[in-house]
Design a protein around this motif. Structure first.
Motif, PDB file in Angstrom:
ATOM      1  N   TYR A 121       0.835  -1.210   0.000  1.00  0.00           N
ATOM      2  CA  TYR A 121       0.000   0.000   0.000  1.00  0.00           C
ATOM      3  C   TYR A 121       0.866   1.255   0.000  1.00  0.00           C
ATOM      4  O   TYR A 121       0.581   2.230  -0.716  1.00  0.00           O
ATOM      5  N   TYR A 124       2.177   1.773  -3.442  1.00  0.00           N
ATOM      6  CA  TYR A 124       1.109   2.213  -4.347  1.00  0.00           C
ATOM      7  C   TYR A 124       0.845   3.710  -4.193  1.00  0.00           C
ATOM      8  O   TYR A 124       0.734   4.440  -5.192  1.00  0.00           O
ATOM      9  N   THR A 217      -2.679  -4.474  -5.648  1.00  0.00           N
ATOM     10  CA  THR A 217      -1.884  -3.250  -5.526  1.00  0.00           C
ATOM     11  C   THR A 217      -0.743  -3.220  -6.533  1.00  0.00           C
ATOM     12  O   THR A 217      -0.534  -2.210  -7.224  1.00  0.00           O
TER      13      THR A 217
END
Length: 336
Positions: A121, A124, A217
């Protein structure tokens, strides 16, 4: 054979997964002791480096430090007892300590997947929303992700701890060298349906969900990189490739425990012993190697650190040699 201490009513469990221990115990001990020292030193060096260097006080490096710290605790849960068993005449443990080791083992395994999901995450957000990165990945956000990564897997294992505490043991020899899912085979009456449903629930929450999130992701990251310039693709490769290597390595090793221990596949004792050692040996050593070599900022700081140490040692040795030569060549006027 039942092993029970009548005075204190303590149930003992014997580890039956060792192979020719009497013949190779010192070799086993030397290899695993060396591996444990390397795990502690390599992981702790990078963690301390991230802690000390302000340039590494970024979410990505904080998650890397958490992952390496997780490896240290994971190894410390396994290695000390394993090393003692190699040199002991009897490879035994108490039922309560075995349950505790198993809970820590699976809790940290689940935390590994959640930490890798948090790192995905973070990458990303960094690549897809670079201008909003520091607004999204604030210190509070990182802290919440770390707490959830360590807390959620442990909380999901509470029912397992309660069940094992209330279950009676009928077999006292564990087919392994440390406590894992194989302990469930020791209980007198284990409801197969309940056991499988609970196992699927844990597997789905701690492995499949994080893996699906990571795959989603990184797919988005690859699409963004494909549409972006060469510089963005280079940055993504430098920061994402180590995470993917660690994820693939850890998933492959965890598949052994899921497939063999859960599904009760019949394997020879030698095969079980070798594969079990691989689970606790490769990954804790693989993490610092990947992040130490593949992460540019960390590798640069490590080179400076070791070069500085080598230079200091050479300087000290050179000073000692020069001082010795001066003392030898200096005339002794006291005898004149």
């Amino acid at each position: 054979m039942e092993q029970m201490h009548d005075e204190f009513n303590v149930t003992y469990i014997t580890f039956g997964g060792h192979v020719e221990l009497e013949k190779y115990k010192f070799l086993y001990f030397a290899i695993m002791f060396t591996a444990y020292i390397l795990i502690l030193c390599s992981n702790s060096t990078i963690v301390c480096l991230i802690w000390i260097k302000k340039s590494l006080h970024e979410p990505m490096y904080v998650f890397i430090a958490a992952l390496l710290l997780n490896s240290v605790v994971f190894s410390t849960n396994i290695y000390p007892k394993l090393l003692m068993d190699f040199l002991s005449e009897r490879q035994i443990t108490t039922h309560s300590l075995c349950r505790f080791q198993g809970i820590i083992y699976y809790s940290l395994t689940g935390s590994e997947f959640f930490l890798l999901a948090s790192m995905a995450y973070d990458r990303y957000v960094s690549i897809s929303k670079p201008l909003q990165y520091h607004t999204i990945m604030r210190k509070t956000t990182v802290t919440v992700l770390l707490v959830l990564a360590w807390l959620l897997p442990a909380c999901q294992l509470v029912p397992s701890a309660v069940f094992s505490n209330n279950s009676q043991i009928c077999s006292f020899t564990l087919n392994g060298i440390f406590c894992n899912n194989a302990i469930s085979k020791l209980y007198c009456a284990t409801p197969k349906t309940y056991y499988l449903m609970y196992g699927v629930f844990i597997l789905f929450n701690t492995v499949f969900l994080p893996l699906l999130f990571i795959m989603f992701t990184y797919t988005k990251i690859f699409i963004i990189c494909y549409r972006s310039c060469r510089e963005v693709r280079k940055k993504a490769a430098q920061t994402c490739l180590p995470h993917l290597l660690v994820l693939i390595s850890f998933t492959c090793l965890c598949s052994y425990d899921i497939i063999i221990a859960r599904l009760e596949i019949d394997l020879s004792q030698n095969t079980r012993f070798i594969m079990t050692l691989q689970v606790v040996l490769y990954h804790p050593l693989f993490n610092p190697i990947v992040y130490g070599l593949k992460m540019k900022e960390i590798s640069q700081h490590l080179r400076r650190l070791f070069c500085h140490r080598v230079l200091c040692v050479k300087t000290d040795v050179g000073s000692a040699v020069i001082s010795f030569v001066i003392q030898v060549q200096r005339p002794d006027f006291s005898t004149v």
